[in-house]
Design an enzyme around this catalytic site. Structure first.
Site: not given
Length: 284
Positions: A50, A83-84, A135, A177, A205, A230
């Protein structure tokens, strides 16, 4: 088997009606553990780096080159994905470093701005032969910046994909998230409508907050790429705590990172089988 593009893994999973695990790399031990999970499960995996991870390491290149090297040595198909990324320049850097897929996250931007920037980034990615995820509809919980009640509208999603040319779409369907409990409720009916409206795979996600059975139902409803961070970090951290608690004299970090890496690998392998609908808590 070695480094492949997420395009291959996501496309194959979508055709099979199964899911593919996309797990976040935090540091070298995470990447090693995730590849071990893939090899243990005999299933492919996507390793995600990320923007936050790149910033933690002082830049994308150090962690990217290490992760790419680990992927190339794998005995199973492994993809490395950005990612992101909220900075277009980071996407360009990932492409230059050899990533096979990238995500530009414009989900917090006004719709028209998200479309314009995502389309420009997608054009550069496609020129390099790189698969790109976009996204639409904010995924809740991320740094408190997104409202958790937001949902992706299928008609808007169809227009967004057509206007931007993205190859996969992250959608907001109820996950959030950074959840540490697995209580999120997904809108399975909306997932089905999004699947029917779009000709690109859907990305979930915030999957750490979703229970096993619900994830399996989401895959059956049309989700393909399942992102987890996580939840796996929890297994790693709890193993570190347990090892240090058992021996207060430990100072060699390898002594407590090894069991942490093993704990993460074991749970990641289980989740890969879950997403592939191979059992481990999957009903019927």
């Amino acid at each position: 088997m070695t480094l492949v593009s997420a395009r291959e893994l996501v496309t194959d999973a979508a055709a099979r009606g199964t899911g593919i695990g996309a797990f976040n790399v935090i540091h070298l031990e995470t990447a090693e553990g995730l590849v071990r999970a893939s090899e243990a499960a005999h299933l492919p995996v996507i390793l995600q780096i990320s923007q936050n991870c790149a910033d933690y390491h002082g830049g994308l290149e150090p962690i990217a080159l290490a992760t790419l090297a680990i992927a190339r040595r794998a005995q199973t198909p492994v993809a490395v994905h950005l990612d992101h990324a909220e900075r277009p320049g980071l996407v360009d850097e990932a492409i230059a470093l050899g990533f096979g897929s990238v995500m530009f996250d414009g989900g917090a931007l006004p719709y028209d701005e998200n479309v314009a920037i995502t389309a420009a980034v997608a054009a550069r990615a496609h020129a390099a032969g790189v698969y790109i995820e976009g996204e639409l509809g904010e995924v809740g919980g991320k740094d408190g910046a997104h409202a958790p009640g937001v949902r992706t509208d299928p008609d808007e999603a169809r227009a967004f994909v057509a206007a931007t040319g993205v190859d996969a779409l992250a959608v907001a369907v109820g996950s959030s998230h950074a959840m540490t409990d697995r209580t999120a409720s997904l809108d399975l009916e909306l997932i089905g409508r999004l699947r029917d409206a779009l000709d690109v795979p859907l990305v979930l996600h915030g999957s750490s907050g979703v229970a096993d059975a619900v994830i399996a139902d989401a895959v059956r409803a049309g989700m393909t790429k399942i992102n987890v961070s996580t939840h796996l970090n929890g297994f790693f951290t709890r193993a570190v705590r347990s090892t240090l608690d058992a021996d207060q004299r430990l100072v060699d970090s390898r002594k407590y990172l090894t069991p942490a890496r093993e704990a993460l690998a074991g749970e990641a392998a289980r989740m890969l089988r879950l997403f592939a609908l191979e059992g481990d808590g999957v009903a019927g």
